[in-house]
Design a protein around this motif. Sequence first.
Motif, mmCIF file in Angstrom:
data_model
loop_
_atom_site.group_PDB
_atom_site.id
_atom_site.type_symbol
_atom_site.label_atom_id
_atom_site.label_comp_id
_atom_site.label_asym_id
_atom_site.label_seq_id
_atom_site.Cartn_x
_atom_site.Cartn_y
_atom_site.Cartn_z
ATOM 1 N N GLU A 167 9.232 9.018 12.919
ATOM 2 C CA GLU A 167 10.673 9.307 12.927
ATOM 3 C C GLU A 167 11.015 10.310 14.021
ATOM 4 O O GLU A 167 12.017 10.168 14.725
ATOM 5 C CB GLU A 167 11.109 9.829 11.556
ATOM 6 N N GLU A 168 10.180 11.318 14.164
ATOM 7 C CA GLU A 168 10.389 12.338 15.193
ATOM 8 C C GLU A 168 10.282 11.717 16.587
ATOM 9 O O GLU A 168 11.109 11.981 17.468
ATOM 10 C CB GLU A 168 9.351 13.440 15.010
ATOM 11 N N LEU A 169 9.291 10.875 16.784
ATOM 12 C CA LEU A 169 9.111 10.219 18.070
ATOM 13 C C LEU A 169 10.283 9.295 18.383
ATOM 14 O O LEU A 169 10.766 9.250 19.524
ATOM 15 C CB LEU A 169 7.792 9.446 18.079
ATOM 16 N N SER A 206 -4.930 7.989 18.916
ATOM 17 C CA SER A 206 -4.329 8.967 18.012
ATOM 18 C C SER A 206 -2.933 8.564 17.534
ATOM 19 O O SER A 206 -2.410 9.175 16.608
ATOM 20 C CB SER A 206 -4.253 10.343 18.684
ATOM 21 N N ASN A 207 -2.343 7.569 18.149
ATOM 22 C CA ASN A 207 -1.001 7.131 17.756
ATOM 23 C C ASN A 207 -1.095 5.919 16.843
ATOM 24 O O ASN A 207 -1.713 4.916 17.209
ATOM 25 C CB ASN A 207 -0.164 6.791 18.998
ATOM 26 N N THR A 208 -0.480 5.998 15.683
ATOM 27 C CA THR A 208 -0.521 4.875 14.746
ATOM 28 C C THR A 208 0.247 3.673 15.276
ATOM 29 O O THR A 208 -0.036 2.544 14.891
ATOM 30 C CB THR A 208 0.036 5.279 13.369
ATOM 31 N N VAL A 209 1.203 3.907 16.152
ATOM 32 C CA VAL A 209 1.933 2.833 16.824
ATOM 33 C C VAL A 209 1.769 3.055 18.324
ATOM 34 O O VAL A 209 2.371 3.964 18.882
ATOM 35 C CB VAL A 209 3.435 2.837 16.435
ATOM 36 N N PRO A 210 0.930 2.251 18.978
ATOM 37 C CA PRO A 210 0.756 2.433 20.415
ATOM 38 C C PRO A 210 2.030 2.041 21.162
ATOM 39 O O PRO A 210 2.648 1.023 20.867
ATOM 40 C CB PRO A 210 -0.403 1.497 20.773
ATOM 41 N N LEU A 211 2.427 2.885 22.103
ATOM 42 C CA LEU A 211 3.661 2.641 22.862
ATOM 43 C C LEU A 211 3.384 2.730 24.350
ATOM 44 O O LEU A 211 2.649 3.609 24.802
ATOM 45 C CB LEU A 211 4.721 3.689 22.509
ATOM 46 N N LEU A 212 3.998 1.821 25.088
ATOM 47 C CA LEU A 212 3.948 1.865 26.536
ATOM 48 C C LEU A 212 5.214 1.198 27.037
ATOM 49 O O LEU A 212 5.518 0.059 26.659
ATOM 50 C CB LEU A 212 2.715 1.131 27.074
ATOM 51 N N GLY A 213 5.984 1.913 27.838
ATOM 52 C CA GLY A 213 7.210 1.332 28.360
ATOM 53 C C GLY A 213 7.880 2.246 29.352
ATOM 54 O O GLY A 213 7.490 3.405 29.532
ATOM 55 N N HIS A 214 8.885 1.700 29.997
ATOM 56 C CA HIS A 214 9.666 2.430 30.994
ATOM 57 C C HIS A 214 11.091 2.601 30.472
ATOM 58 O O HIS A 214 11.682 1.656 29.958
ATOM 59 C CB HIS A 214 9.682 1.665 32.324
ATOM 60 N N LEU A 224 10.998 -0.089 22.477
ATOM 61 C CA LEU A 224 10.197 1.000 21.923
ATOM 62 C C LEU A 224 10.771 1.469 20.585
ATOM 63 O O LEU A 224 10.019 1.672 19.615
ATOM 64 C CB LEU A 224 10.123 2.168 22.908
ATOM 65 N N LEU A 225 12.083 1.627 20.514
ATOM 66 C CA LEU A 225 12.725 2.054 19.262
ATOM 67 C C LEU A 225 12.550 0.989 18.184
ATOM 68 O O LEU A 225 12.336 1.311 17.016
ATOM 69 C CB LEU A 225 14.195 2.370 19.498
ATOM 70 N N ARG A 226 12.626 -0.270 18.582
ATOM 71 C CA ARG A 226 12.429 -1.362 17.620
ATOM 72 C C ARG A 226 10.988 -1.361 17.084
ATOM 73 O O ARG A 226 10.762 -1.529 15.884
ATOM 74 C CB ARG A 226 12.762 -2.705 18.264
ATOM 75 N N GLU A 227 10.002 -1.151 17.964
ATOM 76 C CA GLU A 227 8.600 -1.109 17.526
ATOM 77 C C GLU A 227 8.373 0.026 16.527
ATOM 78 O O GLU A 227 7.678 -0.158 15.521
ATOM 79 C CB GLU A 227 7.667 -0.968 18.733
ATOM 80 N N LEU A 228 8.961 1.177 16.802
ATOM 81 C CA LEU A 228 8.834 2.294 15.864
ATOM 82 C C LEU A 228 9.554 1.981 14.554
ATOM 83 O O LEU A 228 9.032 2.242 13.460
ATOM 84 C CB LEU A 228 9.379 3.582 16.490
ATOM 85 N N GLY A 229 10.751 1.416 14.640
ATOM 86 C CA GLY A 229 11.492 1.036 13.441
ATOM 87 C C GLY A 229 10.769 -0.019 12.630
ATOM 88 O O GLY A 229 10.736 0.040 11.394
ATOM 89 N N ASP A 230 10.170 -0.999 13.314
ATOM 90 C CA ASP A 230 9.412 -2.045 12.616
ATOM 91 C C ASP A 230 8.223 -1.450 11.867
ATOM 92 O O ASP A 230 7.930 -1.841 10.733
ATOM 93 C CB ASP A 230 8.920 -3.104 13.593
ATOM 94 N N PHE A 289 5.110 -0.314 7.182
ATOM 95 C CA PHE A 289 3.995 0.477 6.662
ATOM 96 C C PHE A 289 4.495 1.687 5.889
ATOM 97 O O PHE A 289 5.418 2.364 6.320
ATOM 98 C CB PHE A 289 3.096 0.963 7.805
ATOM 99 N N ASP A 290 3.833 1.963 4.769
ATOM 100 C CA ASP A 290 4.168 3.181 4.041
ATOM 101 C C ASP A 290 3.217 4.288 4.498
ATOM 102 O O ASP A 290 2.321 4.071 5.315
ATOM 103 C CB ASP A 290 4.138 2.969 2.530
ATOM 104 N N GLU A 291 3.437 5.470 3.975
ATOM 105 C CA GLU A 291 2.650 6.637 4.382
ATOM 106 C C GLU A 291 1.158 6.414 4.181
ATOM 107 O O GLU A 291 0.348 6.772 5.040
ATOM 108 C CB GLU A 291 3.114 7.881 3.603
#
Length: 126
Positions: free
Chosen positions: A63-65, A84-92, A100-106, A111-113
């Motif tokens: 959420e913070e990211l 170390s990142n539970t959701v790997p991100l790479l973008g411009h 990127l926001l959609r991947e984090l939202g998805d 996934f729960d805690e």
Amino acid sequence: MPRRATSRKRSRNYWARSAAALFNRLHPYIIGIVSLTLFPETPLAADTTAGKFREAGERERLEELRAFIARLTIPTTIMGHTVSNTVPLLGHLPEDRARLLRELGDALARFDESDLAAYRRGIVHL
């Protein structure tokens, strides 16, 4: 003493706003995202066990990211594709911001805690 949950939410929003404002002024070419991973027998792990430090939850980190990326207004590269990142991100940015926001939202929707924490517990080295 660890902060209360209500102050943590305010702190998370403050961090996202403040960090994005700083990065927007600095105009870095690349922003590397690495999430804290505690390993046994380290001083910070001992502080966590003693109640002196409270590690952010996995969903809280995502959420913070998400809030941080949403507030960036500069062209930059986000590189967060480390173990170390539970959701790997790479973008411009700005062109990949929505993805990127959609991947984090998805990930937050899927996934729960406990799912995300199980991934982190499985990390044996960085």
